[in-house]
Design an enzyme around this catalytic site. Structure first.
Site, PDB file in Angstrom:
ATOM      1  N   GLY A  86       0.842  -1.200   0.000  1.00 19.27           N
ATOM      2  CA  GLY A  86       0.000   0.000   0.000  1.00 19.27           C
ATOM      3  C   GLY A  86       0.871   1.241   0.000  1.00 19.27           C
ATOM      4  N   ARG A  87       0.360   2.305   0.630  1.00 25.67           N
ATOM      5  CA  ARG A  87       1.104   3.575   0.660  1.00 25.67           C
ATOM      6  C   ARG A  87       2.469   3.382   1.326  1.00 25.67           C
ATOM      7  NH1 ARG A  87      -4.571   5.690   2.356  1.00 25.67           N
ATOM      8  NH2 ARG A  87      -4.077   4.233   4.019  1.00 25.67           N
ATOM      9  N   ILE A  88       2.481   2.743   2.500  1.00 27.34           N
ATOM     10  CA  ILE A  88       3.751   2.538   3.205  1.00 27.34           C
ATOM     11  C   ILE A  88       4.567   1.459   2.511  1.00 27.34           C
ATOM     12  CG2 ILE A  88       4.832   1.922   5.405  1.00 27.34           C
ATOM     13  CD1 ILE A  88       2.234   2.876   6.796  1.00 27.34           C
ATOM     14  N   ARG A 147       0.710  -4.205  12.292  1.00 25.99           N
ATOM     15  CA  ARG A 147      -0.069  -4.376  13.512  1.00 25.99           C
ATOM     16  C   ARG A 147       0.290  -5.702  14.170  1.00 25.99           C
ATOM     17  NH1 ARG A 147      -0.892   0.127  14.037  1.00 25.99           N
ATOM     18  NH2 ARG A 147      -2.817   1.308  14.053  1.00 25.99           N
ATOM     19  N   ASP A 164       8.243  -4.007  15.530  1.00 32.05           N
ATOM     20  CA  ASP A 164       7.901  -2.682  16.061  1.00 32.05           C
ATOM     21  C   ASP A 164       6.550  -2.716  16.761  1.00 32.05           C
ATOM     22  OD1 ASP A 164       8.385   0.156  16.372  1.00 32.05           O
ATOM     23  OD2 ASP A 164       6.871   0.508  14.834  1.00 32.05           O
ATOM     24  N   GLU A 215       0.392  -4.519  23.270  1.00 33.24           N
ATOM     25  CA  GLU A 215       1.299  -3.415  23.633  1.00 33.24           C
ATOM     26  C   GLU A 215       0.789  -2.675  24.871  1.00 33.24           C
ATOM     27  OE1 GLU A 215       1.595  -1.047  20.067  1.00 33.24           O
ATOM     28  OE2 GLU A 215       2.219  -2.786  18.904  1.00 33.24           O
ATOM     29  N   HIS A 256       6.952   0.387  19.211  1.00 33.45           N
ATOM     30  CA  HIS A 256       5.984   0.986  18.264  1.00 33.45           C
ATOM     31  C   HIS A 256       6.404   2.410  17.885  1.00 33.45           C
ATOM     32  CE1 HIS A 256       1.549   0.701  16.820  1.00 33.45           C
ATOM     33  NE2 HIS A 256       2.254   1.480  16.008  1.00 33.45           N
TER      34      HIS A 256
HETATM   35  O1  A2R Z   1      -5.269  -6.402  -0.213  1.00 35.30           O
HETATM   36  P1  A2R Z   1      -5.109  -5.204  -1.068  1.00 35.30           P
HETATM   37  O2  A2R Z   1      -4.742  -5.515  -2.475  1.00 35.30           O
HETATM   38  O3  A2R Z   1      -6.214  -4.206  -0.879  1.00 35.30           O
HETATM   39  O4  A2R Z   1      -3.781  -4.487  -0.479  1.00 35.30           O
HETATM   40  C1  A2R Z   1      -3.771  -3.859   0.798  1.00 35.30           C
HETATM   41  C2  A2R Z   1      -3.164  -4.758   1.864  1.00 35.30           C
HETATM   42  N1  A2R Z   1      -4.171  -5.571   2.558  1.00 35.30           N
HETATM   43  C3  A2R Z   1      -4.116  -6.905   2.639  1.00 35.30           C
HETATM   44  N2  A2R Z   1      -3.231  -7.799   2.177  1.00 35.30           N
HETATM   45  C4  A2R Z   1      -3.473  -9.104   2.413  1.00 35.30           C
HETATM   46  N3  A2R Z   1      -4.538  -9.544   3.096  1.00 35.30           N
HETATM   47  C5  A2R Z   1      -5.460  -8.700   3.582  1.00 35.30           C
HETATM   48  N4  A2R Z   1      -6.524  -9.147   4.239  1.00 35.30           N
HETATM   49  C6  A2R Z   1      -5.264  -7.296   3.360  1.00 35.30           C
HETATM   50  N5  A2R Z   1      -5.957  -6.174   3.687  1.00 35.30           N
HETATM   51  C7  A2R Z   1      -5.278  -5.148   3.201  1.00 35.30           C
HETATM   52  O5  A2R Z   1      -2.571  -3.865   2.804  1.00 35.30           O
HETATM   53  C8  A2R Z   1      -2.780  -2.687   0.749  1.00 35.30           C
HETATM   54  O6  A2R Z   1      -1.776  -2.929  -0.193  1.00 35.30           O
HETATM   55  C9  A2R Z   1      -2.169  -2.678   2.138  1.00 35.30           C
HETATM   56  C10 A2R Z   1      -2.610  -1.498   2.984  1.00 35.30           C
HETATM   57  O7  A2R Z   1      -2.226  -0.345   2.327  1.00 35.30           O
HETATM   58  P2  A2R Z   1      -2.844   1.084   2.691  1.00 35.30           P
HETATM   59  O8  A2R Z   1      -4.314   0.962   2.852  1.00 35.30           O
HETATM   60  O9  A2R Z   1      -2.303   2.061   1.710  1.00 35.30           O
HETATM   61  O10 A2R Z   1      -2.305   1.351   4.146  1.00 35.30           O
HETATM   62  P3  A2R Z   1      -0.947   2.048   4.594  1.00 35.30           P
HETATM   63  O11 A2R Z   1      -1.149   3.506   4.670  1.00 35.30           O
HETATM   64  O12 A2R Z   1       0.180   1.534   3.792  1.00 35.30           O
HETATM   65  O13 A2R Z   1      -0.850   1.496   6.086  1.00 35.30           O
HETATM   66  C11 A2R Z   1      -0.791   0.095   6.338  1.00 35.30           C
HETATM   67  C12 A2R Z   1      -0.917  -0.249   7.808  1.00 35.30           C
HETATM   68  C13 A2R Z   1      -1.827   0.621   8.628  1.00 35.30           C
HETATM   69  O14 A2R Z   1      -3.177   0.287   8.504  1.00 35.30           O
HETATM   70  C14 A2R Z   1      -1.343   0.408  10.032  1.00 35.30           C
HETATM   71  O15 A2R Z   1      -1.912  -0.728  10.571  1.00 35.30           O
HETATM   72  C15 A2R Z   1       0.109   0.195   9.837  1.00 35.30           C
HETATM   73  O16 A2R Z   1       0.312  -0.087   8.447  1.00 35.30           O
HETATM   74  O17 A2R Z   1       0.798   1.337  10.197  1.00 35.30           O
END
Ligand code: A2R
Length: 310
Positions: A150-152, A229, A253, A258, A276
């Protein structure tokens, strides 16, 4: 319209001050009698500035609540189901923390692979005079599997390429425009990777998704990095795999409970730990706080929210 702000947990000072300048704020964590304070101000509260989250009990206690502005990209501590039922909007703080979190990821990988904290201890404890520190691994040429491009995840991928690593990824959907090979199966990606980097949100779907099978597929030479997480990794299975050698190492991290970190993890030499700290830089935390404030101001000005949660 209720226009007061509830701050349930201590908020970053710059955000707290900016909110207090523009609104009447109520700091719940300062109240000696929390219930009495809530009862006294409940009907005036139009928005929550959340850093620790907002659960159903809190949300239901606030009849005129219309917005929860959360400090953090991961909004799992906010009961979004309850917010949806009540038509309460939720915002988070995406993007502004990408660089800081990606930076910490690289730092943790280097720390574990090159045993940097261990070498530091070796020098401090005076052990160097009796002999040099053993040889270590190296990131160059290794494969990093990113769970959550995703973004990160994308910022991490860019940095890993500069480190001359091979990058592959897993998610629910293939991102065809991205240059990295895609794995539909997390376990298959783990088997093909030297490092598994977890950077997905904490959801019911991702809970303990990194289980014993995935960790064993990563293998005795493999390492896990969790910057997403704690709930995503089965911590008991992780400890077992690290202890019996079926997993090589871990850089963590985030944790399941926590700030409590199992003693077993704290005692292991093949583990590097952080409290964290992914987004915890002055610059990034300021930007996150600013986004909380701007979302709240936009809401009360009747303007579109800047970073609403879908
Ligand atoms: O699954 P996709 O293609 O929508 O990709 C998202 C992926 N993702 C998952 N991958 C596998 N199984 C899942 N059940 C699943 N749910 C979501 O995680 C996407 O590529 C990524 C999340 O990216 P963003 O929404 O852009 O979040 P960001 O800003 O990168 O932050 C990620 C997480 C946060 O929610 C905090 O928990 C932590 O990193 O700081």
């Amino acid at each position: 319209m209720a226009t007061d702000i509830l701050i349930p947990n201590k908020m970053l000072a710059s955000a707290d001050a900016a909110l207090a300048e523009a609104f009447t704020v109520h700091r719940l964590y300062e109240a000696s009698d929390r219930d009495a304070m809530l009862a006294g101000v409940a009907s005036n509260i139009g928005a929550i500035a959340s850093s620790g989250g907002a659960d159903r009990a809190l949300i239901e206690a606030l009849p005129n609540l219309k917005l929860v502005a959360h400090f953090g990209v991961g909004y799992d501590p906010v009961d979004v189901v309850c917010c949806k039922e009540r038509d309460i909007r939720v915002t988070n703080t995406p993007d502004v923390l990408n660089d800081a979190v990606a930076e910490m990821t690289l730092g943790l990988m280097l720390a574990l692979e090159r045993r940097i904290p261990h070498g530091d201890r070796h020098v401090r404890e005076g052990a160097w005079e009796s002999g040099g520190y053993p040889l270590t691994g190296e990131l160059t040429g290794k494969t990093a599997g990113i769970m959550g491009l995703g973004r990160i995840g994308k910022e991490i991928a860019r940095r890993l390429q500069v480190m001359k690593m091979n990058v592959v990824y897993h998610g629910r959907t293939e991102q065809k425009h991205e240059p990295y090979p895609y794995y539909a199966s997390l376990k298959d990606m783990a088997a093909a990777s030297d490092w598994l980097i977890v950077v997905v949100p904490g959801t019911p779907e991702t809970t303990k998704a990194v289980n014993a099978d995935v960790l064993k597929a990563l293998g005795p030479q493999g390492a896990l990095l969790n910057i997403g997480r704690g709930s995503v990794v089965d911590e008991k299975a992780l400890i077992t795999c690290l202890s019996d050698g079926s997993l090589g190492g871990a850089a963590l991290d985030v944790f399941e409970d926590e700030p409590r970190v199992p003693e077993a993890l704290r005692a292991m030499d093949n583990v590097v730990l952080q409290p964290h700290q992914g987004s915890a830089t002055h610059k990034t935390r300021w930007a996150m706080g600013d986004l909380v404030v701007r979302n709240i101001k936009a809401h009360f000005a009747g303007q579109p929210l800047i970073t609403p949660v879908a």
